[in-house]
Design an enzyme around this catalytic site. Structure first.
Site, PDB file in Angstrom:
ATOM      1  N   SER A 239       0.784  -1.210   0.000  1.00  0.00           N
ATOM      2  CA  SER A 239       0.062   0.060   0.021  1.00  0.00           C
ATOM      3  C   SER A 239       0.893   0.797   0.093  1.00  0.00           C
ATOM      4  O   SER A 239       2.290   1.171   0.290  1.00  0.00           O
ATOM      5  CB  SER A 239      -0.772  -0.420   1.323  1.00  0.00           C
ATOM      6  OG  SER A 239      -0.766   0.037   2.560  1.00  0.00           O
ATOM      7  N   LYS A 240      -0.204   2.606  -0.184  1.00  0.00           N
ATOM      8  CA  LYS A 240       1.167   3.710   0.288  1.00  0.00           C
ATOM      9  C   LYS A 240       1.926   3.534   0.833  1.00  0.00           C
ATOM     10  O   LYS A 240       2.851   4.085   0.847  1.00  0.00           O
ATOM     11  CB  LYS A 240       0.244   4.328  -0.009  1.00  0.00           C
ATOM     12  CG  LYS A 240      -1.163   4.844  -0.912  1.00  0.00           C
ATOM     13  CD  LYS A 240      -2.267   4.212  -0.518  1.00  0.00           C
ATOM     14  CE  LYS A 240      -2.780   3.180  -1.084  1.00  0.00           C
ATOM     15  NZ  LYS A 240      -3.657   2.379  -0.788  1.00  0.00           N
ATOM     16  N   ARG A 241       1.886   2.813   1.819  1.00  0.00           N
ATOM     17  CA  ARG A 241       2.299   3.397   3.275  1.00  0.00           C
ATOM     18  C   ARG A 241       4.040   2.750   2.866  1.00  0.00           C
ATOM     19  O   ARG A 241       5.473   3.057   3.176  1.00  0.00           O
ATOM     20  CB  ARG A 241       2.092   2.085   4.437  1.00  0.00           C
ATOM     21  CG  ARG A 241       1.074   3.251   5.278  1.00  0.00           C
ATOM     22  CD  ARG A 241       0.525   1.932   6.551  1.00  0.00           C
ATOM     23  NE  ARG A 241       0.269   0.511   5.998  1.00  0.00           N
ATOM     24  CZ  ARG A 241       1.190  -0.163   6.238  1.00  0.00           C
ATOM     25  NH1 ARG A 241       2.183   0.206   6.596  1.00  0.00           N
ATOM     26  NH2 ARG A 241       0.546  -1.591   6.277  1.00  0.00           N
TER      27      ARG A 241
END
Length: 473
Positions: A239-241
């Site tokens: 994910s973006k993380r």
RNA sequence: GUCCCCAUCGUCUAGCCUGGCCUAGGACGCCGGCCUUUCAAGCCGGCAACACGGGUUCAAAUCCCGUUGGGGACGCCA
């Protein structure tokens, strides 16, 4: 063209991400290998989350990586009639029933069941109410089989068996008349004659819910293949993380689409020890037999290495062509117009081995544009000193006097100066490098001179001499 | 909680189906060296893994069972 038909069916709720591209890629490879058909279908039945912008982003991403589709893009919102008709067919067959439970009630019951440690599945309270003409809000539920088993012979996971007792009576038509995912996907896969459903393994448990619907509708059940997920460095779903996940973000960072494709293909699939594949090889060698069953961690460093490989080994014309937009973006639009394609390719060839991305390549390429060059303060301070002025001057004179401006001749002149001045290579090379490129690191000096040409070489040398003279003392 | 999937170096993986060729191979990264006009690239070398426990077998990374760990699903999201 064979009868093999596969599809990539993203929902337009954000940008096209890495995982989606890999799913699309595997479908595409399978289609191309078998001379089949690759279909693009936009699953936009959730009106509240789907956006036109996302649809465009998906198409843009697909085009950038070169995954061309043979049919579509279909949009589910344009096929509403089909879903409604099929839903009603199930209702008439007694395979679906109206449910008048309110969404909030269902939510509350689910929470309650969960709190008690029970299965949060629908309790079936409307199942046998026999509602034929619902008033107000009602959703249509599929009457799922409760006995027996559903077996999937997965192309990747092998045989997977589910007890039908775990199956829920899924809502297939929302109270607003829109179909839900698990239903529209079945109708579309059936109507589009999809032969192989290849998707992420987060859908594996959806499969036993979908198969009975194919059967109830009287359509053949396609084969399924469930691809393992791509994880971030902490082994949770990417994910973006974890950094950039949008495919277009990689374009911006200077990655080549061929590198992205190669890396993504090798993430979860392999062909012996081979790391680098042309697109043709991928099509030829791809096989579900060698797709990993377990999830894979996305490794940006390896991606970078693959990208560097493509930059360093690709056809110079290809790399040059890919580089131009980045050069333009860096404000060199006019300068590019002034150079030949042949010169640009030579530039690419001389700078590329110290470059891992096209963005990096721009940094290395800028000193070769324009008459003058911006000299880094620190480099000048260290190498353009009064002590080196005699040698620099002698070199300039030597080059001016040289009949021929070739690498070999240039080196002869250079070595002559070295000898006369009693200098070591590095003692003169660094000042010259700084004068010519403005930096303490560059490609080989004679390559640099050749790229610059006689006139600019002499000009920059002169500027360097002036700067060296002026330096303190 | 229930169901499903998975398990080889830090990471991507070969090998597993069809046990012996595995003292477990390759790649990324890391470390060291060589090359060298700088920076790279390249070349050479090194560190580093069969999750654990039981079986089966003359022999198990490979087959079976269990445990543990990780992931996924359980929505009027897709």
């Amino acid at each position: 063209m064979s009868n093999i038909r596969v599809r990539f069916a993203p929902s337009p709720t954000g940008y096209l991400h890495i995982g989606g591209v890999r799913t699309a890629l595997f479908n595409w490879l399978f289609a191309r290998q078998n001379k089949g058909t690759f279909i693009l279908r936009i699953e936009d039945t959730d009106q509240s989350r789907s956006t036109e912008e996302s649809i465009q982003a998906i198409l843009e991403g697909m085009r950038w990586v070169g995954l061309d589709w043979d049919e579509g893009p279909y949009r589910q919102t344009e096929r509403m009639e089909l879903y409604r008709r099929h839903a009603m067919r199930l209702f008439e067959q007694g395979r679906a029933y109206w449910c008048i439970c309110r969404a909030e009630e269902l939510e509350a019951r689910r929470k309650e069941a969960e709190a008690k440690g029970l299965s949060p599945k629908y309790d079936g309270r409307c199942r046998d109410l026999g509602i034929t003409a619902p008033t107000g809000d009602a959703a249509l539920r599929f009457r799922a089989p409760q006995e027996g088993q559903t077996v999937i012979d997965d192309l990747i996971k092998g045989r997977v068996v589910f007890d039908n007792s775990v199956l829920d009576d899924l809502i297939i038509l929302r109270s607003n008349g829109y179909p839900t995912y698990n239903f529209s996907v079945v109708v579309d896969d059936a109507l589009m004659n999809i032969t192989h459903v290849v998707r992420g393994d987060d859908h594996l448990t959806n499969t036993p819910r979908q198969i009975p619907m194919f059967q109830a509708l009287g359509y053949p059940v396609p084969r399924f293949g469930h691809l393992p997920m791509i994880l971030g460095s902490d082994k949770t779903r990417l994910s973006k993380r974890h950094g950039a996940t949008s495919i277009m973000a990689y374009k911006e960072m200077g990655y080549l689409p061929e590198a992205m494709v190669n890396y993504l293909a090798r993430l979860g699939w392999s062909h012996g020890d081979q790391e680098i594949f042309t697109r043709e090889e991928l099509i030829e060698k791809f096989s579900f037999d060698h797709v990993q069953k377990s999830s894979a961690v996305f490794n940006p460093e390896k991606l970078l290495w693959v990208n560097a490989h493509y930059i360093q080994h690709g056809a110079p014309s290809r790399i040059a062509q890919a580089l131009v937009p980045y050069l333009e973006q860096a404000g060199l639009k006019e300068e590019i117009k002034a150079v030949s394609a042949e010169w640009l390719e030579r530039l690419v060839v001389t700078v590329r081995e110290r470059t891992k991305t096209l963005v990096e390549m721009v940094t290395w390429a800028t000193p070769y544009f324009g008459q003058d060059v911006a000299v880094e303060e620190e480099a000048a301070k260290k190498f353009l000193t009064p002590a080196i002025v005699p040698a620099l001057t002698k070199l300039k004179v030597g080059i001016e006097g040289a009949v021929e401006f070739s690498k070999a001749r240039l080196e002869e002149v250079f070595r002559g100066v070295l000898e006369e001045e009693g200098l070591k290579m590095a003692q003169l090379a660094q000042p010259v490098r700084v004068a010519l490129t403005g930096r303490a690191a560059s490609p080989g000096l004679f390559d640099v001179m050749e790229l610059l040409g006689r006139e600019r070489t002499l000009h920059r040398l002169q500027k360097g001499i002036e700067r060296a003279k002026a330096a303190l003392s």
